[in-house]
Write a protein that holds these residues in place. Structure first.
Motif, mmCIF file in Angstrom:
data_model
loop_
_atom_site.group_PDB
_atom_site.id
_atom_site.type_symbol
_atom_site.label_atom_id
_atom_site.label_comp_id
_atom_site.label_asym_id
_atom_site.label_seq_id
_atom_site.Cartn_x
_atom_site.Cartn_y
_atom_site.Cartn_z
ATOM 1 N N SER A 1 0.855 -1.159 0.203
ATOM 2 C CA SER A 1 -0.080 0.029 0.005
ATOM 3 C C SER A 1 0.878 1.471 0.209
ATOM 4 C CB SER A 1 -0.860 -0.033 1.304
ATOM 5 O OG SER A 1 -0.183 -0.091 2.519
ATOM 6 N N GLU B 1 -0.089 3.812 -2.988
ATOM 7 C CA GLU B 1 -1.594 4.308 -2.747
ATOM 8 C C GLU B 1 -1.736 5.118 -1.592
ATOM 9 O OE1 GLU B 1 -3.919 4.073 -4.823
ATOM 10 O OE2 GLU B 1 -2.445 3.011 -6.419
ATOM 11 N N SER C 1 -2.735 9.095 -1.678
ATOM 12 C CA SER C 1 -3.824 9.686 -0.913
ATOM 13 C C SER C 1 -4.062 10.605 0.073
ATOM 14 C CB SER C 1 -4.423 8.330 -0.176
ATOM 15 O OG SER C 1 -3.785 8.169 1.037
ATOM 16 N N SER D 1 -2.124 8.966 -12.412
ATOM 17 C CA SER D 1 -0.842 8.047 -11.775
ATOM 18 C C SER D 1 0.446 8.603 -12.032
ATOM 19 C CB SER D 1 -1.027 6.641 -11.827
ATOM 20 O OG SER D 1 -0.560 6.349 -13.206
#
Length: 319
Positions: free
Chosen positions: A109, A112, A116, A285
């Protein structure tokens, strides 16, 4: 002598000049052109044709080869994304890994989580937490050895890239078995050291640079020898072969283009000239990756751990 040069290029006040820094691709009497084996197929790896490559040997450091950026813009973006999205993931180890963690959720993670974070200041703070990831043979930083029991599959596409570059340079028996991906925020350094943990210390070492520029120092076999300084820009490749494989080297400065003389060029131009990168990542991205790379450098250094025809590490190398 080595440490004196390191401190000079590291200094923030006064700021060093770059007048004695070699720039790969620019004419210099100490950078001697190297003949290549021209081989088709590099385009599938994000590389320009080998007929366009510019490779030099540093005459003051026999065996130290430097390859001026051979990547297409899309190629550079591809390897940046691989380094940010894929390489910090389980089962690869990072500096953030819990040594007792075996779950696939250990590192999956990071990217990501970074994306975030809405506020730029907090995002940069979080990004700095990731400093390295190991691929293939997992490197034990405490004991400075590789462990046969901690050998993960080497990324196939990175292996193909390195084998291709090695073959073009005449090292067609090179086997990529371990890599360390370093993540450097602006202002960080890498102290002088030699690489001697591999059973095969005669095999070349391949070092790929992406993102912001850096000053690379390469000295002799002791710290008493004054090093040469080379500017590494995004896409440049350093190959340590022969005698240079045992030399002290370091990175005293990660900087931005604005710190460099104008004639040294701009790293960002090497990955920003095209918008046709939708095959491998979404625009969103890539925008996040581009934001990261504006204040960071990524270095992928690939090694052959085993000697030719050696199947496993020697017992003395096992933990």
């Amino acid at each position: 002598m080595f440490q004196t040069s390191f401190k000079y290029y590291k200094s923030r006040n006064p700021v060093p000049t770059f007048e004695d820094v070699f720039v790969i691709g620019m004419k210099h009497p100490n950078l001697q052109p190297v003949q290549l084996n021209h081989i088709d197929g590099g385009n599938i790896l994000g590389l320009h044709p080998t007929t366009e490559w510019k490779v030099y040997e540093l005459s003051t450091r026999p065996g130290l080869l430097v390859l001026a950026n051979p990547f297409t813009c899309e190629g550079q973006r591809y390897w940046m994304m691989r380094s940010l999205v894929n390489y910090p993931m389980y089962p690869n180890t990072t500096n953030r890994s819990n040594v007792n963690q075996s779950s696939r959720d250990a590192e999956c993670s990071w990217w990501e989580m970074l994306r975030s974070i809405p506020h730029l200041t907090e995002r940069r703070k979080y990004a700095k937490q990731l400093r390295w990831a190991t691929l293939g043979y997992q490197y034990d930083w405490t004991n400075k050895v590789y462990d046969e029991a901690r050998k993960e599959p080497f990324p196939s596409e990175l292996g193909a890239l390195v084998r291709y570059v090695a073959t073009v340079l005449g090292y067609d028996r090179f086997s990529p078995e371990a890599a360390i991906v370093n993540y450097y925020p602006i202002g960080s350094t890498l102290a002088g050291h030699t690489d001697h943990s591999e059973d095969d210390q005669n095999a070349p070492l391949f070092s790929f640079s992406f993102g912001q520029p850096a000053v690379f120092l390469i000295g002799g076999t002791t710290r008493d020898e004054e090093p040469d300084a080379i500017l590494l820009r995004s896409g440049d490749i350093v190959i340590m072969t022969g005698a240079s494989r045992q030399c002290y080297h370091a990175v005293p400065r990660i900087c931005t283009d604005s710190e460099l003389p104008e004639e040294m060029g701009h790293s960002a131009e090497r990955w920003e000239k095209t918008d046709s990168f939708k095959e491998h990542c979404t625009d969103e991205s890539w925008n996040d990756a581009q934001q990261y790379i504006q204040y960071s450098r990524i270095n992928i250094n690939v090694r052959q751990v085993l000697r030719e025809n050696q199947l496993t590490l020697q017992p003395s190398r096992l933990i």
